[in-house]
Write a protein that holds these residues in place. Structure first.
Motif, PDB file in Angstrom:
ATOM      1  N   GLN A 357       0.839  -1.191   0.000  1.00  0.00           N
ATOM      2  CA  GLN A 357       0.000   0.000   0.000  1.00  0.00           C
ATOM      3  C   GLN A 357       0.878   1.247   0.000  1.00  0.00           C
ATOM      4  OE1 GLN A 357      -3.167   0.118   2.849  1.00  0.00           O
ATOM      5  NE2 GLN A 357      -3.816  -2.003   2.478  1.00  0.00           N
ATOM      6  N   LYS A 358       0.386   2.315  -0.601  1.00  0.00           N
ATOM      7  CA  LYS A 358       1.161   3.529  -0.820  1.00  0.00           C
ATOM      8  C   LYS A 358       1.445   4.247   0.505  1.00  0.00           C
ATOM      9  CE  LYS A 358       0.193   5.705  -4.543  1.00  0.00           C
ATOM     10  NZ  LYS A 358      -0.454   6.543  -5.579  1.00  0.00           N
ATOM     11  N   LEU A 359       2.677   4.748   0.620  1.00  0.00           N
ATOM     12  CA  LEU A 359       3.048   5.566   1.769  1.00  0.00           C
ATOM     13  C   LEU A 359       3.752   6.826   1.263  1.00  0.00           C
ATOM     14  CD1 LEU A 359       6.367   5.253   2.180  1.00  0.00           C
ATOM     15  CD2 LEU A 359       5.725   3.075   3.170  1.00  0.00           C
ATOM     16  N   THR A 360       3.880   7.825   2.144  1.00  0.00           N
ATOM     17  CA  THR A 360       4.498   9.099   1.764  1.00  0.00           C
ATOM     18  C   THR A 360       5.709   9.375   2.642  1.00  0.00           C
ATOM     19  OG1 THR A 360       2.376  10.019   1.051  1.00  0.00           O
ATOM     20  CG2 THR A 360       4.152  11.590   1.537  1.00  0.00           C
ATOM     21  N   VAL A 361       6.795   9.761   1.990  1.00  0.00           N
ATOM     22  CA  VAL A 361       8.016  10.188   2.679  1.00  0.00           C
ATOM     23  C   VAL A 361       8.201  11.668   2.382  1.00  0.00           C
ATOM     24  CG1 VAL A 361      10.514   9.889   2.915  1.00  0.00           C
ATOM     25  CG2 VAL A 361       9.046   7.907   2.444  1.00  0.00           C
ATOM     26  N   LYS A 362       8.523  12.436   3.412  1.00  0.00           N
ATOM     27  CA  LYS A 362       8.753  13.863   3.211  1.00  0.00           C
ATOM     28  C   LYS A 362      10.002  14.284   3.968  1.00  0.00           C
ATOM     29  CE  LYS A 362       5.520  14.862   6.974  1.00  0.00           C
ATOM     30  NZ  LYS A 362       4.260  15.555   7.356  1.00  0.00           N
ATOM     31  N   GLY A 363      10.490  15.480   3.689  1.00  0.00           N
ATOM     32  CA  GLY A 363      11.687  15.969   4.364  1.00  0.00           C
ATOM     33  C   GLY A 363      12.087  17.324   3.840  1.00  0.00           C
ATOM     34  N   LYS A 364      13.336  17.698   4.135  1.00  0.00           N
ATOM     35  CA  LYS A 364      13.805  19.016   3.741  1.00  0.00           C
ATOM     36  C   LYS A 364      15.316  18.991   3.543  1.00  0.00           C
ATOM     37  CE  LYS A 364      13.188  23.896   5.010  1.00  0.00           C
ATOM     38  NZ  LYS A 364      12.622  24.829   6.012  1.00  0.00           N
ATOM     39  N   VAL A 365      15.788  19.756   2.563  1.00  0.00           N
ATOM     40  CA  VAL A 365      17.213  19.952   2.344  1.00  0.00           C
ATOM     41  C   VAL A 365      17.520  21.417   2.638  1.00  0.00           C
ATOM     42  CG1 VAL A 365      16.812  20.253  -0.150  1.00  0.00           C
ATOM     43  CG2 VAL A 365      19.124  19.818   0.695  1.00  0.00           C
ATOM     44  N   LEU A 392      15.133   4.736  -6.645  1.00  0.00           N
ATOM     45  CA  LEU A 392      13.785   5.165  -7.010  1.00  0.00           C
ATOM     46  C   LEU A 392      13.889   6.456  -7.817  1.00  0.00           C
ATOM     47  CD1 LEU A 392      11.906   4.534  -3.627  1.00  0.00           C
ATOM     48  CD2 LEU A 392      12.206   2.984  -5.567  1.00  0.00           C
ATOM     49  N   PRO A 393      12.840   6.911  -8.435  1.00  0.00           N
ATOM     50  CA  PRO A 393      12.902   8.160  -9.211  1.00  0.00           C
ATOM     51  C   PRO A 393      13.372   9.328  -8.340  1.00  0.00           C
ATOM     52  CG  PRO A 393      10.889   6.975  -9.720  1.00  0.00           C
ATOM     53  CD  PRO A 393      11.526   6.249  -8.584  1.00  0.00           C
ATOM     54  N   GLN A 394      14.170  10.215  -8.933  1.00  0.00           N
ATOM     55  CA  GLN A 394      14.635  11.397  -8.213  1.00  0.00           C
ATOM     56  C   GLN A 394      13.451  12.306  -7.866  1.00  0.00           C
ATOM     57  OE1 GLN A 394      17.715  13.282 -10.615  1.00  0.00           O
ATOM     58  NE2 GLN A 394      19.277  12.354  -9.324  1.00  0.00           N
ATOM     59  N   VAL A 395      13.684  13.120  -6.843  1.00  0.00           N
ATOM     60  CA  VAL A 395      12.649  14.054  -6.425  1.00  0.00           C
ATOM     61  C   VAL A 395      13.238  15.461  -6.442  1.00  0.00           C
ATOM     62  CG1 VAL A 395      13.218  13.723  -3.985  1.00  0.00           C
ATOM     63  CG2 VAL A 395      10.973  14.594  -4.607  1.00  0.00           C
ATOM     64  N   THR A 396      12.434  16.443  -6.779  1.00  0.00           N
ATOM     65  CA  THR A 396      12.885  17.837  -6.839  1.00  0.00           C
ATOM     66  C   THR A 396      12.412  18.589  -5.602  1.00  0.00           C
ATOM     67  OG1 THR A 396      12.782  17.829  -9.251  1.00  0.00           O
ATOM     68  CG2 THR A 396      12.822  19.974  -8.168  1.00  0.00           C
ATOM     69  N   ALA A 397      13.350  19.250  -4.943  1.00  0.00           N
ATOM     70  CA  ALA A 397      12.999  20.039  -3.759  1.00  0.00           C
ATOM     71  C   ALA A 397      12.293  21.325  -4.179  1.00  0.00           C
ATOM     72  CB  ALA A 397      14.252  20.362  -2.955  1.00  0.00           C
ATOM     73  N   TYR A 403      10.458  18.585   0.332  1.00  0.00           N
ATOM     74  CA  TYR A 403      10.176  17.619  -0.743  1.00  0.00           C
ATOM     75  C   TYR A 403       9.249  16.550  -0.175  1.00  0.00           C
ATOM     76  CZ  TYR A 403      13.229  14.333   1.657  1.00  0.00           C
ATOM     77  OH  TYR A 403      13.767  13.501   2.590  1.00  0.00           O
ATOM     78  N   SER A 404       8.627  15.802  -1.051  1.00  0.00           N
ATOM     79  CA  SER A 404       7.854  14.629  -0.641  1.00  0.00           C
ATOM     80  C   SER A 404       7.723  13.714  -1.848  1.00  0.00           C
ATOM     81  CB  SER A 404       6.467  15.022  -0.105  1.00  0.00           C
ATOM     82  OG  SER A 404       5.681  15.579  -1.145  1.00  0.00           O
ATOM     83  N   PHE A 405       7.536  12.439  -1.578  1.00  0.00           N
ATOM     84  CA  PHE A 405       7.298  11.471  -2.652  1.00  0.00           C
ATOM     85  C   PHE A 405       6.525  10.305  -2.059  1.00  0.00           C
ATOM     86  CE2 PHE A 405      11.338  10.254  -0.759  1.00  0.00           C
ATOM     87  CZ  PHE A 405      11.215   8.872  -0.600  1.00  0.00           C
ATOM     88  N   THR A 406       5.889   9.540  -2.930  1.00  0.00           N
ATOM     89  CA  THR A 406       5.146   8.353  -2.498  1.00  0.00           C
ATOM     90  C   THR A 406       5.833   7.104  -3.035  1.00  0.00           C
ATOM     91  OG1 THR A 406       3.682   8.451  -4.434  1.00  0.00           O
ATOM     92  CG2 THR A 406       2.961   9.596  -2.423  1.00  0.00           C
ATOM     93  N   ASP A 407       5.590   6.008  -2.332  1.00  0.00           N
ATOM     94  CA  ASP A 407       6.152   4.726  -2.758  1.00  0.00           C
ATOM     95  C   ASP A 407       5.255   3.623  -2.232  1.00  0.00           C
ATOM     96  OD1 ASP A 407       8.196   3.038  -3.943  1.00  0.00           O
ATOM     97  OD2 ASP A 407       8.719   2.491  -1.873  1.00  0.00           O
TER      98      ASP A 407
END
Length: 654
Positions: A357-365, A392-397, A403-407
């Protein structure tokens, strides 16, 4: 600043160009074989670091990793060092009876020339206006300190003293030079006194002198354009900046209490250090900026920056710092990428999640200096099916660094997401990670025979049964015999058969706890189960000393004359400190009654012999029996289950 050469900077630039693609190294710390340190200079052409050790009378040479490659000895009191514009020659001021400027070939790290300076103690050399100037001490002058020079352009390299006829220096002044300007200051004096000179013509002309609001000067450096002098004094608590034109106040580099070091790179980057135990030790400022781009803390209260213990690599790729502890042990610290702002990446994943099931990861640079627009971050997922990580695919801040992405995690168990920034010319690389516990199906695992008792030495088959799993079908069976001398041991490991079973046969000699373990797989959770079995000891008792044995009252009796003491021999497996209980019963009017019991030590051969003494005349005619027992805990150990031996029967006659 210890080098003042555009040629040097260009040479380093070209020599380092081929290294640009090499991976960055972490900061290193290397021990130094010195008793003290005076000056640190960096040769960018040969990638060598030179450190003077006045107390040891030597110069130590290291590579860019801090590894010692050579030591130049017999240089008593050697203090100040200066590198030529082409990095070919290192000049060392050697007082202590030598009273000379010693020239060292940097390519070979060997002495190439020596320029005696007379009956004075040279200490601080500096290049400016085609001459090598040096501050010196002399008892022959009223103030005891002055400036001398060595003419490096003349064939004979003549030495001249008293080049500051209006000298106000009470001891040897510390010098630095750039672009025809020479600056000076008295170490350790309060208030601090500074001087500035025009040396462009080869003749020293004082242009400014001033007592400044500072105490206990430890280090000074002139900017590459010769417009400013930066001073590190114990007070005030910053590196003060003065205009070389008139030594007027012209800013500061904020650090912390007890400044004691400063060095300026060819591009104008400033490194400022302090002699402080509980604050950052080194502060780095980019050209033209007075807020830090980087700070370094040596990580322990007993690791202190040495006075004048900072030196830049000419290309600013590294900053070298000398530290020491309270016991006088010195270290060279190689600080990589000091002009790059430290970047921080955070990652925040949910604590738990459901597999598939899909989850979300978030954070900050974030960084002290702004990151490029559209900063791209790499993402790696590590789990049971991808233990080495899967990209996994790159993410843009976003503009604010978030930033955030799902997986959708395909595997259960611990799943780690690592988010990385590769860094750039102005920022360090950085990464952050967080883990999520992803659900897995429960495994069914059983192990038979739990709670059963067995005879000593009996071969017993144990079978572990594993139910349905995703991929892994391997089970381990461990056996842990009772007693501290026998460790838990893997007795069987393998794939279960088509029925889900894995069996092992054990020769039981002690109570034993068995454990079946399943390590789990990407979709099935780990599992374990235990089975504890009890093992009796083997125990036998025999009677000796009888004159006959005969069948009586349904048992075999030993007949013993009343004048004879029978012996009871017990045999039982030996264990350290083990005893057996021997008990006697007597038969009276249809019932067996206890006649006494006592514990006796087993011999190391597992045998105990007990003589039954006393007035046996009173026992004539009575039926008696004897047996030995192992009593768990009371027999001196607890490695077996309580076991009673068979009764042996005897009677006394006249």
């Amino acid at each position: 600043m210890r080098t003042r050469s555009t040629a040097t900077a260009l040479a380093v630039l070209f020599s380092s160009a081929a290294l640009a693609a090499a991976p960055a190294h972490a900061d290193t710390v290397a021990p130094l074989p010195v008793k003290s340190t005076g000056t640190v200079v960096v040769d960018g052409v040969h990638q060598r670091v030179f450190l003077s050790d006045p107390a040891g009378g030597k110069i130590v040479v290291t590579d860019y990793r801090g590894t010692v490659v050579k030591q130049l000895t017999a240089l008593p009191g050697v203090l100040g060092l200066e590198l030529s514009a082409d990095s070919a020659t290192l000049y060392a001021a050697v007082p202590g009876g030598t009273d000379a400027i010693v020239a060292i070939d940097t390519a070979t790290a060997t002495e190439s020339a020596r320029y005696p300076v007379g009956d004075v103690d040279p200490k601080y050399p500096a290049l400016a206006g085609g001459k090598l100037w040096f501050g010196y001490d002399s008892d022959a002058t009223v103030a005891h300190g002055n400036i001398g020079s060595v003419d490096l352009t003349a064939p004979e390299h003549p030495v001249a003293l008293t080049q500051d006829p209006e000298s106000f220096w009470y001891s040897a002044p510390m010098l630095d030079g750039a672009a025809g300007t020479l600056v000076a200051g008295i170490p350790s004096q309060s208030p601090s006194e500074l001087g500035a000179y025009d040396a462009s013509s080869g003749t020293l002309t004082r242009t400014a002198h001033r007592s400044v609001d500072g105490a206990n000067l430890r280090d000074l450096a002139i900017t590459p354009d010769a417009q400013h002098l930066v001073v590190a004094s114990g007070y005030p608590y910053h590196q003060a900046v003065y205009s070389t034109a008139d030594l007027s106040d012209d800013g500061q580099y904020p650090a912390n209490a007890y400044p004691n070091a400063v060095d300026i790179a060819p591009d104008g980057s400033v490194a400022a250090g302090i002699d402080g135990a509980y604050e950052p030790d080194v502060y780095v400022f980019k050209p033209g900026q007075h807020t830090t781009v980087r700070e370094y803390d040596f990580g322990a209260s007993d690791q202190l920056l040495a006075d004048a213990g900072l030196a830049w690599a000419p290309d600013t790729s590294r900053l070298f710092a000398v530290s020491h502890d309270y016991d006088g042990a010195y270290r060279l610290r190689v600080l990589e990428g000091p002009t790059k702002a430290v970047t921080t990446v955070t990652a925040d994943a949910p604590a738990t999640a459901t597999r598939a099931q899909k989850l979300t990861v978030k954070g900050k640079v974030t960084s002290k200096t702004a990151l490029p627009a559209g900063t791209r971050l790499s993402v790696t997922r590590t789990d049971l099916e991808s233990p080495k990580g899967k990209a996994l695919p790159q993410v843009t801040a976003k503009a604010d660094g978030t930033y955030s992405f799902t997986d959708t995690p395909p595997a259960g168990g611990k799943v780690t997401y690592k988010v990385s920034y590769a860094g750039d010319a102005a920022h360090t690389a950085a990464s952050g990670s967080d883990s999520v516990t992803v659900s897995r199906a429960k495994a069914s695992l059983s192990l038979n025979n739990n709670g059963k008792s067995y005879s000593y030495g009996q071969d017993v088959k144990f079978t572990a049964h594993l139910g349905k799993t995703y991929k892994n079908r391997t089970v381990e069976i461990w056996a842990d015999p009772y007693g501290g001398d026998k460790p838990d041991k893997l007795v069987k490991s393998g794939k279960v058969n088509s029925h889900g079973d894995l069996a092992v046969t054990l020769d039981l000699r002690r109570d034993t706890k068995l454990t079946a373990k399943f390590a789990g797989d990407a979709r099935t959770a780990t599992a374990s189960t235990t089975s504890t079995v009890w093992t009796r000891v083997s125990v036998s008792t025999s009677v000796s000393g009888q004159y006959k044995s005969a069948k009586s009252w349904g048992q075999t009796y030993a007949y013993v004359h009343r004048s004879k003491d029978p012996r009871f021999v017990t045999k039982m497996p030996y264990y350290s400190g083990r005893s057996h209980r021997l008990e006697i019963q007597v038969y009276y009017q249809g019932t067996w009654y206890d006649a006494g019991s006592q514990y006796f030590k087993l011999g190391t051969n597992g045998v105990s012999e007990v003589r039954y003494t006393g007035d046996h005349g009173q026992e004539v005619g009575y039926r008696q029996r004897v047996r030995s027992s192992y009593i768990n805990g009371s027999s001196g150990d607890s490695v077996n289950s309580t076991t009673h031996g068979a009764w042996k029967y005897f009677t006394f006659t006249k």
